[in-house]
Design a protein around this motif. Structure first.
Motif, mmCIF file in Angstrom:
data_model
loop_
_atom_site.group_PDB
_atom_site.id
_atom_site.type_symbol
_atom_site.label_atom_id
_atom_site.label_comp_id
_atom_site.label_asym_id
_atom_site.label_seq_id
_atom_site.Cartn_x
_atom_site.Cartn_y
_atom_site.Cartn_z
ATOM 1 N N UNK A 197 1.007 -1.060 0.043
ATOM 2 C CA UNK A 197 -0.150 -0.185 0.050
ATOM 3 C C UNK A 197 0.988 1.224 -0.003
ATOM 4 N N UNK A 198 0.443 2.371 -0.610
ATOM 5 C CA UNK A 198 1.208 3.554 -0.530
ATOM 6 C C UNK A 198 0.360 4.595 0.120
ATOM 7 N N UNK A 199 0.904 5.222 1.099
ATOM 8 C CA UNK A 199 0.028 6.343 1.896
ATOM 9 C C UNK A 199 0.579 7.531 1.167
ATOM 10 N N UNK A 200 -0.600 8.569 0.890
ATOM 11 C CA UNK A 200 -0.285 9.806 -0.022
ATOM 12 C C UNK A 200 -0.789 10.836 1.084
ATOM 13 N N UNK A 201 -0.463 12.055 0.762
ATOM 14 C CA UNK A 201 -0.852 13.269 1.558
ATOM 15 C C UNK A 201 -2.166 13.945 1.199
ATOM 16 N N UNK A 202 -2.387 13.642 0.242
ATOM 17 C CA UNK A 202 -3.614 14.381 -0.537
ATOM 18 C C UNK A 202 -4.195 13.668 -1.712
ATOM 19 N N UNK A 203 -5.438 14.049 -1.921
ATOM 20 C CA UNK A 203 -6.332 13.490 -3.116
ATOM 21 C C UNK A 203 -5.358 13.890 -4.631
ATOM 22 N N UNK A 218 -3.922 4.914 0.458
ATOM 23 C CA UNK A 218 -4.468 5.401 1.777
ATOM 24 C C UNK A 218 -4.247 7.128 1.618
ATOM 25 N N UNK A 219 -5.117 7.737 1.915
ATOM 26 C CA UNK A 219 -4.670 9.413 2.276
ATOM 27 C C UNK A 219 -4.755 9.722 3.587
ATOM 28 N N UNK A 220 -3.632 10.063 4.091
ATOM 29 C CA UNK A 220 -3.287 10.492 5.547
ATOM 30 C C UNK A 220 -2.493 11.821 5.182
ATOM 31 N N UNK A 221 -3.011 12.920 5.214
ATOM 32 C CA UNK A 221 -2.594 14.264 4.943
ATOM 33 C C UNK A 221 -1.646 14.452 6.172
ATOM 34 N N UNK A 222 -0.709 15.420 5.730
ATOM 35 C CA UNK A 222 0.048 16.148 6.692
ATOM 36 C C UNK A 222 -0.685 16.834 7.806
ATOM 37 N N UNK A 223 -0.522 16.980 8.886
ATOM 38 C CA UNK A 223 -1.166 17.340 9.855
ATOM 39 C C UNK A 223 -0.466 18.429 10.993
ATOM 40 N N UNK A 332 1.821 17.896 -2.650
ATOM 41 C CA UNK A 332 1.547 17.230 -1.342
ATOM 42 C C UNK A 332 0.723 18.432 -0.418
ATOM 43 N N UNK A 333 0.767 18.466 0.928
ATOM 44 C CA UNK A 333 0.383 19.374 1.884
ATOM 45 C C UNK A 333 1.415 19.766 2.667
ATOM 46 N N UNK A 334 1.669 21.290 2.690
ATOM 47 C CA UNK A 334 2.732 21.746 3.274
ATOM 48 C C UNK A 334 2.386 21.876 4.845
#
Length: 418
Positions: A197-203, A218-223, A332-334
């Motif tokens: 699986x690859x986790x990415x930070x945005x759609x 799986x989308x797991x964004x920066x937080x 990504x998400x900064x």
């Protein structure tokens, strides 16, 4: 579950975007799982600095990675089929430490933090294939769709070269990014076939990687830790936002990271002179470690101020008259944006700078500007409007708290494992 995390750099102290993400993942997963972190550490000082992390998980450090000269990087750019990011963390010692851990401990999940660590997942993909259900689940936490980042860098540099803005330097940079763009697209496709699986930070990153043929995301964004990144936390610590003597525009981040350098140079050259025509008292402050030579030169010329690495970025964010995100390259998400939102800083950004932040609305959570003229006009208007600055800060804080606190993000990773 027993999880092994592979980190390209020491995850403590958590300063800088990638380091902060790895640290927060460790902090969150360690609450419910047995965690081991195998990490590079450049020297003995960095190894000792990892001590607080040992209260949360087992830490195994490997000295390195070895530096690569500019000449060697240039040669591999031309001669190797692999992108630079697949070569920069190659280490026999790290490989040996990884396989020692795999041999001595039954891990359920091995997660590589960033594409730089993907080669180590590939080395595990065939481990114990003769014995069913013994290979750990292989997960890549992909900080960016890297081929997209290099594509944007290549197009930015090549456009600048055509406009005769540092044509030789820009052409060389554009050629490098063009080669890396092609190599990374092929490499990222192959990596995703290796991983479970690859986790990415945005759609946006998910869609970009899907175009390469990836299917398991799986989308797991920066937080952001909104308890720590808050004005209330500063007040509890009996500290206060920095009180700058003049209106101050603040930018933060790792200052040798190419997208950050490009953003600051563009802002200093194209935007700041237009602001100074009307408000010569305005100052630009860049907060972050390892400022690139061109930024040091601009600082010597008095065109911006540099702090160097700081122990705590929060007072700078909270004290900013306006926080700027003039990004033209990246993906990504900064984390810098989420941290600024959490500290209630009024933000002016390009649309690329806030890409991937779900629910964000221009004029509510921040102000968007694309051209130098738009950026300057927007900042000038905001400098004279403290009520709007306060409203943007409050709305940004609400967005960060409800959608991007790490307490809501870690469960998405856990769901991927299950």
């Amino acid at each position: 579950m027993h999880i092994l995390l592979l980190s390209p750099y020491p995850p403590y102290p958590p300063r800088g975007g990638g380091t902060m993400r790895v640290y927060q993942i460790i902090r969150g997963l360690a609450q419910h799982h047995t965690l081991t972190c195998l990490t590079f550490a450049p020297d003995a000082v960095a190894e000792r600095a990892l001590t607080p992390l040992r209260d949360r998980c087992r830490v195994v450090s490997v000295r390195g990675p070895a530096p690569r000269s500019a000449l060697r990087r240039a040669w591999t750019t031309l001669a190797s089929p692999l992108p630079d990011m697949a070569l920069r963390n190659a280490s026999p010692a790290f490989h040996a430490a990884l396989h020692d851990l795999i041999s001595s401990t039954r891990f359920d999940v091995v997660q590589a933090e960033s594409i730089e660590m993907a080669p180590y997942l590939a080395s595990l993909s065939l481990v114990d294939t003769r014995r069913p259900n013994t290979r750990p689940w292989l997960v890549l936490d992909q900080f960016n769709a890297e081929y997209v980042l290099q594509k944007r860098a290549a197009l930015t540099d090549l456009r600048a070269a055509l406009m005769l803005s540092n044509p030789v330097q820009r052409s060389a940079g554009g050629a490098y990014s063009l080669i890396q763009w092609i190599k990374l697209a092929r490499y990222e496709r192959n990596v995703m076939q290796t991983c479970d699986v690859t986790i990415v930070v945005s759609e946006e990153d998910r869609r970009a990687l899907e175009r390469l043929g990836g299917t398991r995301f799986v989308v797991a964004p920066n937080g952001v830790d909104t308890t720590f990144f808050s004005r209330a936390a500063l007040a509890h610590e009996r500290r206060a936002p920095l009180a700058f003597a003049v209106p101050t525009l603040v930018f933060s981040g790792t200052l040798d990271f190419r997208p950050n350098v490009d953003a600051l140079v563009w802002f200093v050259d194209a935007v700041l002179p237009q602001i100074h025509m009307h408000r010569p008292d305005v100052r630009l402050l860049a907060v972050g470690k390892r400022p690139a030579p061109i930024l040091q030169r601009l600082a010597r010329q008095g065109r911006l101020a540099l702090t160097g690495e700081v122990a705590d970025v929060r007072p700078y964010l909270a004290g900013a008259t306006v926080y700027i995100v003039p990004m033209r390259i990246g993906g990504g998400i900064r984390l810098k944006v989420l941290e600024a939102f959490a500290m209630e800083a009024p933000v002016v950004s390009t649309s690329l700078g806030v890409e991937g932040i779900v629910g964000l609305r221009d004029g509510v959570h921040c102000l968007l500007a694309e051209t130098p003229q738009q950026f300057a006009r927007t900042i000038l208007r905001l400098l004279d409007d403290p009520a709007t600055r306060r409203a943007l800060g409050a709305a940004g804080r609400e967005l960060a708290s409800t959608g991007y606190d790490w307490e809501t993000i870690i469960p998405r990773m856990e769901a991927a494992y299950r």
